[in-house]
Design a protein around this motif. Structure first.
Motif, PDB file in Angstrom:
ATOM      1  N   LYS A  68       0.872  -1.185   0.155  1.00  0.00           N
ATOM      2  CA  LYS A  68      -0.038  -0.106  -0.060  1.00  0.00           C
ATOM      3  C   LYS A  68       0.896   1.427   0.129  1.00  0.00           C
ATOM      4  O   LYS A  68       2.255   1.358   0.778  1.00  0.00           O
ATOM      5  CB  LYS A  68      -0.902  -0.032   1.267  1.00  0.00           C
ATOM      6  N   VAL A  69       0.417   2.396  -0.509  1.00  0.00           N
ATOM      7  CA  VAL A  69       0.961   3.715  -0.603  1.00  0.00           C
ATOM      8  C   VAL A  69       0.206   4.808  -0.232  1.00  0.00           C
ATOM      9  O   VAL A  69      -0.900   4.952  -0.894  1.00  0.00           O
ATOM     10  CB  VAL A  69       1.469   3.800  -2.148  1.00  0.00           C
ATOM     11  N   ILE A  70       0.433   5.539   0.914  1.00  0.00           N
ATOM     12  CA  ILE A  70      -0.600   6.416   1.306  1.00  0.00           C
ATOM     13  C   ILE A  70       0.432   7.898   1.236  1.00  0.00           C
ATOM     14  O   ILE A  70       1.578   7.875   1.665  1.00  0.00           O
ATOM     15  CB  ILE A  70      -0.912   6.073   2.916  1.00  0.00           C
ATOM     16  N   TYR A  71      -0.328   8.630   0.610  1.00  0.00           N
ATOM     17  CA  TYR A  71       0.282  10.038   0.549  1.00  0.00           C
ATOM     18  C   TYR A  71      -0.011  10.830   1.601  1.00  0.00           C
ATOM     19  O   TYR A  71      -1.428  11.122   1.965  1.00  0.00           O
ATOM     20  CB  TYR A  71      -0.266  10.888  -0.679  1.00  0.00           C
ATOM     21  N   ARG A  72       0.989  11.571   2.402  1.00  0.00           N
ATOM     22  CA  ARG A  72       0.779  12.503   3.484  1.00  0.00           C
ATOM     23  C   ARG A  72       1.177  13.812   2.859  1.00  0.00           C
ATOM     24  O   ARG A  72       2.287  14.236   2.828  1.00  0.00           O
ATOM     25  CB  ARG A  72       1.831  12.026   4.563  1.00  0.00           C
ATOM     26  N   GLU A  73       0.103  14.586   2.626  1.00  0.00           N
ATOM     27  CA  GLU A  73       0.288  15.867   2.196  1.00  0.00           C
ATOM     28  C   GLU A  73       0.924  17.030   3.020  1.00  0.00           C
ATOM     29  O   GLU A  73       1.738  17.690   2.505  1.00  0.00           O
ATOM     30  CB  GLU A  73      -1.244  16.352   1.790  1.00  0.00           C
ATOM     31  N   GLU A  74       0.453  16.714   4.110  1.00  0.00           N
ATOM     32  CA  GLU A  74       1.181  17.727   5.152  1.00  0.00           C
ATOM     33  C   GLU A  74       2.679  17.467   5.337  1.00  0.00           C
ATOM     34  O   GLU A  74       3.625  18.572   5.577  1.00  0.00           O
ATOM     35  CB  GLU A  74       0.696  17.646   6.495  1.00  0.00           C
ATOM     36  N   ALA A  75       3.487  16.493   4.997  1.00  0.00           N
ATOM     37  CA  ALA A  75       4.870  16.149   5.060  1.00  0.00           C
ATOM     38  C   ALA A  75       5.477  16.039   3.595  1.00  0.00           C
ATOM     39  O   ALA A  75       6.515  15.798   3.618  1.00  0.00           O
ATOM     40  CB  ALA A  75       5.011  14.972   5.911  1.00  0.00           C
ATOM     41  N   ASN A  76       4.367  16.023   2.674  1.00  0.00           N
ATOM     42  CA  ASN A  76       5.044  16.053   1.271  1.00  0.00           C
ATOM     43  C   ASN A  76       5.692  14.797   0.889  1.00  0.00           C
ATOM     44  O   ASN A  76       6.943  14.540   0.506  1.00  0.00           O
ATOM     45  CB  ASN A  76       5.896  17.215   0.848  1.00  0.00           C
ATOM     46  N   GLU A  77       5.187  13.709   1.550  1.00  0.00           N
ATOM     47  CA  GLU A  77       6.023  12.191   1.166  1.00  0.00           C
ATOM     48  C   GLU A  77       4.722  11.142   1.034  1.00  0.00           C
ATOM     49  O   GLU A  77       3.791  11.299   1.292  1.00  0.00           O
ATOM     50  CB  GLU A  77       6.594  12.092   2.564  1.00  0.00           C
ATOM     51  N   PHE A  78       5.192   9.972   0.595  1.00  0.00           N
ATOM     52  CA  PHE A  78       4.679   8.960   0.499  1.00  0.00           C
ATOM     53  C   PHE A  78       5.125   7.780   1.368  1.00  0.00           C
ATOM     54  O   PHE A  78       6.213   7.459   1.567  1.00  0.00           O
ATOM     55  CB  PHE A  78       4.609   8.317  -1.035  1.00  0.00           C
ATOM     56  N   VAL A  79       4.146   7.210   2.003  1.00  0.00           N
ATOM     57  CA  VAL A  79       4.633   5.943   2.920  1.00  0.00           C
ATOM     58  C   VAL A  79       4.053   4.940   2.377  1.00  0.00           C
ATOM     59  O   VAL A  79       2.856   4.624   1.890  1.00  0.00           O
ATOM     60  CB  VAL A  79       3.595   6.295   4.344  1.00  0.00           C
ATOM     61  N   VAL A  80       5.293   3.768   2.285  1.00  0.00           N
ATOM     62  CA  VAL A  80       4.971   2.561   1.616  1.00  0.00           C
ATOM     63  C   VAL A  80       4.802   1.391   2.820  1.00  0.00           C
ATOM     64  O   VAL A  80       5.930   1.467   3.480  1.00  0.00           O
ATOM     65  CB  VAL A  80       5.882   2.399   0.688  1.00  0.00           C
ATOM     66  N   THR A  81       3.781   0.715   2.835  1.00  0.00           N
ATOM     67  CA  THR A  81       3.872  -0.465   3.621  1.00  0.00           C
ATOM     68  C   THR A  81       3.522  -1.736   2.985  1.00  0.00           C
ATOM     69  O   THR A  81       2.790  -1.731   1.974  1.00  0.00           O
ATOM     70  CB  THR A  81       2.702  -0.183   4.648  1.00  0.00           C
ATOM     71  N   PHE A  82       3.949  -2.804   3.641  1.00  0.00           N
ATOM     72  CA  PHE A  82       3.630  -4.212   2.848  1.00  0.00           C
ATOM     73  C   PHE A  82       3.536  -5.181   4.056  1.00  0.00           C
ATOM     74  O   PHE A  82       4.081  -4.831   5.125  1.00  0.00           O
ATOM     75  CB  PHE A  82       4.404  -4.647   1.753  1.00  0.00           C
ATOM     76  N   ASN A  83       3.159  -6.536   3.704  1.00  0.00           N
ATOM     77  CA  ASN A  83       2.956  -7.372   4.754  1.00  0.00           C
ATOM     78  C   ASN A  83       3.937  -8.635   4.194  1.00  0.00           C
ATOM     79  O   ASN A  83       4.195  -8.956   3.210  1.00  0.00           O
ATOM     80  CB  ASN A  83       1.463  -7.902   4.819  1.00  0.00           C
ATOM     81  N   THR A  84       4.131  -9.490   5.304  1.00  0.00           N
ATOM     82  CA  THR A  84       4.740 -10.850   4.996  1.00  0.00           C
ATOM     83  C   THR A  84       4.209 -11.741   5.933  1.00  0.00           C
ATOM     84  O   THR A  84       4.356 -11.482   7.049  1.00  0.00           O
ATOM     85  CB  THR A  84       6.497 -10.457   5.064  1.00  0.00           C
ATOM     86  N   SER A  85       3.910 -13.107   5.754  1.00  0.00           N
ATOM     87  CA  SER A  85       3.701 -14.103   6.214  1.00  0.00           C
ATOM     88  C   SER A  85       4.789 -14.600   7.521  1.00  0.00           C
ATOM     89  O   SER A  85       4.413 -15.187   8.298  1.00  0.00           O
ATOM     90  CB  SER A  85       3.384 -15.282   5.405  1.00  0.00           C
ATOM     91  N   HIS A  86       5.968 -14.046   7.192  1.00  0.00           N
ATOM     92  CA  HIS A  86       6.981 -14.377   8.065  1.00  0.00           C
ATOM     93  C   HIS A  86       6.883 -13.585   9.292  1.00  0.00           C
ATOM     94  O   HIS A  86       7.789 -14.139  10.335  1.00  0.00           O
ATOM     95  CB  HIS A  86       8.426 -14.200   7.373  1.00  0.00           C
ATOM     96  N   LEU A  87       6.115 -12.746   9.378  1.00  0.00           N
ATOM     97  CA  LEU A  87       6.113 -12.161  10.780  1.00  0.00           C
ATOM     98  C   LEU A  87       5.364 -12.861  11.650  1.00  0.00           C
ATOM     99  O   LEU A  87       5.659 -12.881  12.828  1.00  0.00           O
ATOM    100  CB  LEU A  87       5.411 -10.566  10.699  1.00  0.00           C
ATOM    101  N   GLN A  88       4.779 -14.063  11.433  1.00  0.00           N
ATOM    102  CA  GLN A  88       3.944 -14.953  12.430  1.00  0.00           C
ATOM    103  C   GLN A  88       4.664 -16.291  12.289  1.00  0.00           C
ATOM    104  O   GLN A  88       4.238 -17.100  12.887  1.00  0.00           O
ATOM    105  CB  GLN A  88       2.493 -15.273  11.797  1.00  0.00           C
ATOM    106  N   LYS A  89       5.837 -16.326  11.820  1.00  0.00           N
ATOM    107  CA  LYS A  89       6.518 -17.775  11.645  1.00  0.00           C
ATOM    108  C   LYS A  89       7.594 -17.768  12.928  1.00  0.00           C
ATOM    109  O   LYS A  89       8.060 -16.759  13.440  1.00  0.00           O
ATOM    110  CB  LYS A  89       7.470 -17.937  10.403  1.00  0.00           C
ATOM    111  N   LYS A  90       7.859 -19.140  13.202  1.00  0.00           N
ATOM    112  CA  LYS A  90       8.818 -19.412  14.115  1.00  0.00           C
ATOM    113  C   LYS A  90      10.347 -19.192  13.675  1.00  0.00           C
ATOM    114  O   LYS A  90      11.219 -18.798  14.279  1.00  0.00           O
ATOM    115  CB  LYS A  90       8.625 -20.673  14.666  1.00  0.00           C
ATOM    116  N   TYR A  91      10.555 -19.500  12.101  1.00  0.00           N
ATOM    117  CA  TYR A  91      11.823 -19.473  11.577  1.00  0.00           C
ATOM    118  C   TYR A  91      11.820 -18.524  10.592  1.00  0.00           C
ATOM    119  O   TYR A  91      10.644 -18.091  10.015  1.00  0.00           O
ATOM    120  CB  TYR A  91      11.949 -21.193  10.955  1.00  0.00           C
TER     121      TYR A  91
END
Length: 260
Positions: free
Chosen positions: A136-159
């Motif tokens: 996802k890409v969200i535009y922050r007008e007050e800061a003149n920037e784009f914030v990019v976020t994403f997800n990964t299944s590895h955040l919930q893994k043991k290894y």
């Protein structure tokens, strides 16, 4: 004549023996196996289905006739000595909880129950992470920037929890002109001033293990996401600033005149 016949018979017998020792087998399958290149490569994906791990192998030559070929893994397993792979089209795979995740295993290609070629490998050094998702890409007008976020299944893994991510983005019209950024988190900030105004961008992500113990290969790319940058309003902002300054000066002059 008897002596000559006996001599010829012995020569014929020796030729047969030499032929057999040289690998020219009577079995047509094994004869073909001598001529083909059966080198293969494998990668692992850990905890793909709860505690089950996946190991996939394929021949490096896509034209190999794999109809009667089998794969087998031995050593580095829990409770069993060897396991056989299943086959789906041109890929051989095995999904199990029995990988020890310590030490080397031996993976062999078999034809007619006999080993044709084998490789030793440690599956924790051949990990291919699952692809990131939900970019996802969200535009922050007050800061003149784009914030990019994403997800990964590895955040919930043991290894394989620690990954290095490669984020790439480009102008849609520039097919091969990708910008590359490597990060260890799942969040990235892109400054608006470094992007072209009023333009459509494409962005995607892939991951690779980032630890000393788990090593391996880049994942597949995530699905692409797209975002558009706003128009360049620097001239309007300058004009607005001048108008605001003029209004303030007029207001101050009016205030001073009223005091007099």
């Amino acid at each position: 004549m008897t002596i000559l016949g006996t001599a010829l018979g012995m020569v014929f017998y020796l030729l047969q023996v030499v032929s057999g020792e040289s690998g020219y087998a009577q079995n047509g399958d094994f004869e073909d196996a001598e001529l083909d290149d059966y080198s293969f490569s494998c990668y692992s994906q850990l905890e793909v289905d709860g505690p089950q791990h996946l190991l996939s192998c394929a021949f490096e030559d896509p034209d190999v006739n794999s109809t009667n070929l089998e794969f087998e893994i031995c050593e580095g397993l829990l409770e069993v000595k060897c396991l056989n792979f299943s086959k789906l089209q041109e890929t051989y795979f095995i999904k199990t909880k029995k990988f020890l995740l310590i030490g080397d295993s031996t993976i062999c290609v078999k034809l007619g129950g006999k080993h044709i070629t084998c490789q030793k490998m440690n599956i924790v050094k051949r990990v291919k992470p699952e692809a990131p998702f939900d970019v996802k890409v969200i535009y922050r007008e007050e800061a003149n920037e784009f914030v990019v976020t994403f997800n990964t299944s590895h955040l919930q893994k043991k290894y394989v929890k620690d990954l290095l991510h490669e984020v790439v983005y480009r102008l849609e019209k520039n097919e091969n002109d990708w910008m590359h950024v490597n990060i260890s988190s799942t969040k990235l900030t892109l400054l608006q001033r470094k992007l072209q105004p009023n333009a459509m961008y494409e962005i995607k992500v892939r991951s690779i293990p980032n630890t000393n113990y788990f090593e391996g290969f880049w994942s597949e790319w995530s699905p692409s996401s797209h975002f558009r940058t706003p128009e360049n309003n620097s001239e309007l902002s300058l004009l607005y600033g001048l108008v605001s300054l003029t209004i303030r000066r007029l207001w101050n002059n009016c205030a001073r005149n009223q005091k007099r």
